[in-house]
Scaffold this motif. Sequence first.
Motif, PDB file in Angstrom:
ATOM      1  N   GLN A  12       0.977  -1.328   0.107  1.00  0.00           N
ATOM      2  CA  GLN A  12       0.001  -0.012   0.142  1.00  0.00           C
ATOM      3  C   GLN A  12       0.755   1.382  -0.181  1.00  0.00           C
ATOM      4  OE1 GLN A  12      -2.225  -0.779   3.743  1.00  0.00           O
ATOM      5  NE2 GLN A  12      -1.369   0.924   4.816  1.00  0.00           N
ATOM      6  N   SER A  13       0.468   2.346  -0.207  1.00  0.00           N
ATOM      7  CA  SER A  13       0.955   3.599  -0.353  1.00  0.00           C
ATOM      8  C   SER A  13       1.630   4.242   0.877  1.00  0.00           C
ATOM      9  CB  SER A  13       0.155   4.780  -0.813  1.00  0.00           C
ATOM     10  OG  SER A  13      -0.936   5.021   0.399  1.00  0.00           O
ATOM     11  N   ILE A  14       2.744   4.979   0.735  1.00  0.00           N
ATOM     12  CA  ILE A  14       3.575   5.227   2.227  1.00  0.00           C
ATOM     13  C   ILE A  14       2.763   6.354   2.744  1.00  0.00           C
ATOM     14  CG2 ILE A  14       5.748   5.000   0.905  1.00  0.00           C
ATOM     15  CD1 ILE A  14       5.693   8.109   0.461  1.00  0.00           C
ATOM     16  N   VAL A  15       3.209   6.133   4.007  1.00  0.00           N
ATOM     17  CA  VAL A  15       2.426   7.261   5.035  1.00  0.00           C
ATOM     18  C   VAL A  15       2.963   8.608   4.836  1.00  0.00           C
ATOM     19  CG1 VAL A  15       1.951   7.736   7.333  1.00  0.00           C
ATOM     20  CG2 VAL A  15       1.970   5.261   6.616  1.00  0.00           C
ATOM     21  N   ASN A  16       2.159   9.364   4.296  1.00  0.00           N
ATOM     22  CA  ASN A  16       2.681  10.903   4.131  1.00  0.00           C
ATOM     23  C   ASN A  16       2.528  11.462   5.383  1.00  0.00           C
ATOM     24  OD1 ASN A  16       3.521  10.817   1.479  1.00  0.00           O
ATOM     25  ND2 ASN A  16       1.445  11.180   0.689  1.00  0.00           N
ATOM     26  N   SER A  17       3.560  12.473   5.477  1.00  0.00           N
ATOM     27  CA  SER A  17       3.490  13.281   6.815  1.00  0.00           C
ATOM     28  C   SER A  17       4.012  14.634   6.338  1.00  0.00           C
ATOM     29  CB  SER A  17       4.329  12.892   7.872  1.00  0.00           C
ATOM     30  OG  SER A  17       5.853  12.636   7.492  1.00  0.00           O
ATOM     31  N   SER A  18       3.955  15.623   7.321  1.00  0.00           N
ATOM     32  CA  SER A  18       4.412  17.000   7.181  1.00  0.00           C
ATOM     33  C   SER A  18       5.546  16.916   6.386  1.00  0.00           C
ATOM     34  CB  SER A  18       4.569  17.816   8.342  1.00  0.00           C
ATOM     35  OG  SER A  18       4.736  19.033   8.084  1.00  0.00           O
ATOM     36  N   GLY A  19       5.743  17.724   5.219  1.00  0.00           N
ATOM     37  CA  GLY A  19       7.115  17.808   4.476  1.00  0.00           C
ATOM     38  C   GLY A  19       7.362  16.702   3.733  1.00  0.00           C
ATOM     39  N   LEU A  20       6.705  15.600   3.738  1.00  0.00           N
ATOM     40  CA  LEU A  20       7.007  14.404   2.901  1.00  0.00           C
ATOM     41  C   LEU A  20       5.545  14.095   2.179  1.00  0.00           C
ATOM     42  CD1 LEU A  20       8.514  11.816   1.770  1.00  0.00           C
ATOM     43  CD2 LEU A  20       7.808  10.327   3.689  1.00  0.00           C
ATOM     44  N   GLU A  21       5.271  14.894   1.112  1.00  0.00           N
ATOM     45  CA  GLU A  21       4.423  14.790   0.160  1.00  0.00           C
ATOM     46  C   GLU A  21       4.642  14.111  -1.129  1.00  0.00           C
ATOM     47  OE1 GLU A  21       4.186  18.336   1.556  1.00  0.00           O
ATOM     48  OE2 GLU A  21       3.008  17.979   3.465  1.00  0.00           O
ATOM     49  N   CYS A  22       4.712  12.992  -1.221  1.00  0.00           N
ATOM     50  CA  CYS A  22       5.212  12.311  -2.607  1.00  0.00           C
ATOM     51  C   CYS A  22       3.883  12.330  -3.234  1.00  0.00           C
ATOM     52  CB  CYS A  22       5.712  10.960  -2.347  1.00  0.00           C
ATOM     53  SG  CYS A  22       7.467  11.054  -2.132  1.00  0.00           S
ATOM     54  N   GLU A  23       3.794  11.688  -4.511  1.00  0.00           N
ATOM     55  CA  GLU A  23       2.833  11.813  -5.450  1.00  0.00           C
ATOM     56  C   GLU A  23       1.700  10.586  -4.709  1.00  0.00           C
ATOM     57  OE1 GLU A  23       1.534  10.368 -10.048  1.00  0.00           O
ATOM     58  OE2 GLU A  23       3.358  10.387  -9.480  1.00  0.00           O
ATOM     59  N   HIS A  24       0.180  11.108  -4.451  1.00  0.00           N
ATOM     60  CA  HIS A  24      -0.604  10.499  -3.573  1.00  0.00           C
ATOM     61  C   HIS A  24      -0.619   9.075  -4.430  1.00  0.00           C
ATOM     62  CE1 HIS A  24      -4.079   9.602  -1.412  1.00  0.00           C
ATOM     63  NE2 HIS A  24      -4.713   9.242  -2.391  1.00  0.00           N
ATOM     64  N   GLY A  25      -0.582   7.959  -3.371  1.00  0.00           N
ATOM     65  CA  GLY A  25      -0.725   6.480  -3.713  1.00  0.00           C
ATOM     66  C   GLY A  25       0.600   5.683  -3.962  1.00  0.00           C
ATOM     67  N   SER A  26       1.700   6.554  -3.998  1.00  0.00           N
ATOM     68  CA  SER A  26       3.115   5.786  -4.364  1.00  0.00           C
ATOM     69  C   SER A  26       3.409   4.959  -3.292  1.00  0.00           C
ATOM     70  CB  SER A  26       4.163   6.911  -4.503  1.00  0.00           C
ATOM     71  OG  SER A  26       4.105   7.857  -3.664  1.00  0.00           O
ATOM     72  N   ALA A  27       4.016   3.817  -3.260  1.00  0.00           N
ATOM     73  CA  ALA A  27       4.315   2.821  -2.416  1.00  0.00           C
ATOM     74  C   ALA A  27       5.752   2.914  -2.138  1.00  0.00           C
ATOM     75  CB  ALA A  27       4.212   1.497  -2.763  1.00  0.00           C
TER      76      ALA A  27
END
Length: 836
Positions: free
Chosen positions: A497-512
Motif C-alpha cells: 500500500q501507499s507510503i504514510v505521508n507526513s508533514s514535509g513528505l508529500e510524494c505523489e498520492h498513492g506511491s508505495a
Amino acid sequence: MYNLNVFIVLFSLSTISLGNTVIDKTKPYCEFNEEIFSHSYNLTKLSKSGEDIVIHHNSNETIRMQLCSPLIKKCNGKDGYSICLEKNDKEIGIGKVIPKLSTKSGKIHFTFNGDECQSGVNYTVDILIMCDYSINSYSIPSTFEQKYKCQFHMVWKSAFACAKRKEINCTVTDPSDGSHYDLSVLKRYSDNYDIHVGNNTSVNLILNVCHSVIFGYNVLCTINSGACLYDPRKEPTFRYLNLGNVQKPLTIDSSKNLILEYEDGSMCKNGQQIEHHIRTTITFICNLEAKETSPEVTETDGCHYRLKWITAAACSLKLLREYSAKTVGRCTINNPVTNFTYDLQSLMNKDLNVTSSQGKTYTFRVCGPVATNKCKEKTGVCLKENGTSLGMANTNLMWQQGGPYLNYTDGDKCSDNKYRQTLIAFLCGPEGSTNDPIIIEESPCQLIIHWNLNLICEHKIKCATVDNEINLTPLIRSTSNYIVKLNSSVFYINVCQSIVNSSGLECEHGSAICKTSLNANNELVKENLGFPKNAPEMNKDQITLRYLEGSACPERRDTKISSVLLFVCDGKNEGLPEFKNYNNCTYTFEWKTSIACGAVMGDWIPPCTIKDRFLLNQFDLSLLYTKQPMHYVKGKEKTYGINICGKQKNCNGSTVCQESNNYGSLSNVIFDYNRNYIKLEYLNGSKCSNSSYMSEIKFICNESSDIGEPKLSWESQCRAEFEWNTNVTCIHRTNMESKLISPDKQETIQSTSSHAGLIAGIVITVCMFLLALLYYRNPNKRACLHSCFHYCNSRRGSGRVQYCRVGTTEQAHLLLDPNNDPTQCQSDSDDDILDA
C-alpha cells in the motif's frame, strides 16, 4: 509476471470459419453459453456506443478497440479490424475480426490475430474477460506489460461477465442490546476466499460471505453455493463438491459471535448409505486488532464443515466507531476493519459550491471554514443568497460503514431549540458515477451532501500470494514508513500500500516507494518509484512484489520507473529492506525476513523439543512443564488439562484432556513465520459423536509474557483450540547469536556498505589521528572526542551499518546535507543492532 494462464480452446458453433474457429453467424460472437452449466453471456454491452474504446497503453502507444464488432473508425484506412495500435503517428492492425473464443473451465478468453509483426510472426491480442459484480456500467480493459513485442495481454472486468448469483443481507441486530453488525465488507464481488483443508494443500475450500461463490476459471461451483470443495485428485465431474447454499440469514449467538450457515449442499455419504446434505457453519469472532485475516477450518466429519473467522468486521458498528475515533487526525481517520487511512487534507484549502434541486446554492469547505464573509466566522457551509450558516467547520473526520463523513453542527437557529447542521458523506462511487458533490436532503434544519471521491476508494491489493501460502500483511505499516538510505538519497517504503505521508513528505498520492534526494542546487527532489497494483508472486525461493508506473525514468522519458521488492526467507526476524541495485529504470530491494518463510513443517524431538525442518530453529518446551506440569483452562462448560510434555502420570499420557477424554495425539508441528506462532496439532483422540476429539495449541512469541499461560480460543463439541503467549518460543532464545532487532517503532535509515575492511581501517585511523590533534587544541573538542572514544569502545565486531532516526522530509534534508551535524546518525555494528 502476470497470471493470465491462457488456454485456448476452439469455440465451435457453426457456419463462419476463421482459422480453426467456427462462429455462429446467426448471432454475435459475444453472445454465447458457457459449456459446464450453460450460463448465458452477452458481452455486446461492453462496446462503447458510437465511438471506439481508447486505451493509453504507455506514453507513446494508444490502442483503439471494439470487442464485439469492427472498429467504427478505420485502422490505417482499412476495414476488418477490431483492435488498432497507434504508435509513432502510425496505425497498425493488431486484431482482426473475428476472434477465437474459449470458455473452457469457466474462462472467457478471446484471441485476436493481426497483421504481420515481424518475419513469420503476426500480432496477437489475448483478452481475458473476468467477472466483477461491482462494475455494472461502462468499463475499459487493463493492459499488461508485453513479454514479447508482438503479443498484447488485457484483462477486462465487468458484471456482464458474471453468471447468475445468490446474495443475502449481511447485517444483523442483537435484540438484547440493539447493537448492529455488518459483515458486508467481507463480501467479495470478483474473487473468492481459498482455504486449505487439512494437511493436503491441493484440496481447497472455496468460500464467499453472504454471496454465492464467484463462478469463473477453475471455480466451477453450482450457482447458489456459498462454499464448495475443490479436489483436483478426483475425476473432473466430481472435483467440485457443494458444501452448502446461500439461503439462511446471518444470526448472532449468546457469546456475541456472528453465525453464517450454508445448508442443502451435496448429499453426504456415510459409508454406502446416503444420510443428509452437507452444510457449512462459519463463526465470526470480534477482534478489533484482527485485520486482513482469513477463515480457518476447525473441524469436519465430511458432512458438516465448521469454520471460524477472527476479524474486526465481526465487531458491532458502535465498537468500530469508538475504535476508529482513536485514530482521528486533522482531516484523516482509519477504517477500523481494513486499517486504510482516509486522508482528505488535499481538499481543505478551497471553497466548493453545490446547488439543490430548489435552486439554492451552498458554499462549503472540507475540514475548514469557507472564505466568504457572508456567513458568520468559522462557518463550514454557507447559503450564499442570505448568508445563513448551516454548521461550524471542524477537522474531525468520522468513520462509518461505506465511507467517512463530516458533521458540521451549531449553525444558525432554525427553530426555538434547534440549530442548523450539515452532514457531508464521502463515498467510493461505482464506475461511471459523477464525481461532483450532490445534495441528498435539504430540510429547514439539516443539509446532507454526498460526494463520490476516488480518495475514499481503498485501492488495496491482496498482500499474499495466490495460494495464500505467503502473507506479507504483517509487514504493512500504517503510521510510519520503512526508510533506506543510500549515499545522497533516502527511500521511503511501504508494503502492498501507499507510503504514510507526513508533514514535509508529500510524494505523489498513492506511491508505495518515494525517493528523496538533493539536486545540484541543494533542493529536495521527490520521485515516485511505483504504485502498488499487483499482489506478491512466488518465484522459486523468493517472493516478488512489484510497484509500477512511477515517475518518468531519467534515462528513458517514455518509460515509467518501477520497483521490485524481493522477500527472501530468513528465520531470524521481520527484517528490513536493503537497496540491491538500479537497472533499466527499475529499483530493486532485498528483504530478508521470516515472513517470507510461510509455514514450515517441524518435528517433535523427545523428550520435549520441537525443531523446524527448513530453518532448523528449535525450542525446548520443557520450561513450560518444569514449573507447572499441569495447566488448567476453563471453557464454557468444560475444564481442560494441558500437560505439554505428555508425562504418563498426567492426563493419561496425552497432552490435552478433559476428564477421561483424550484430545488427540501429536500429528503435526507447524512453524508459521507469517503469523509468528508455532502450532501443535493433536488428532485422533477419544471417540466423540461420529468423529474423535482433537485439539491444537498455538505458541505465540511474546517477549513480555515469560512462561505465560494457555488460554482457550475456540471450542466445539469435539475440538478445543488454545493460544499460549510465551517467550519460550521466541527465536532469539534458541539462537543467542541472532537476536531480534530493536522494537523501536521509529523509522530507521539503512545504507549498505561495500567498503573493504582494509579501506575502512585506513579511514578510521586517519580520522582518529585528526581528532587526536583537535583533542589537545580545543577543550570543547576534547569533550566531544572523549564521548566519541567512549562510544566506540562500547562497540563490538565489524560489519558496521549506519542507522539514523528521521521522521520527516525536513529531517531527511538535514541528513542528506553534508554541511549539517553528522552526529544525528549513529554507527552501529550488526551485533549492536541485535542487542538493542
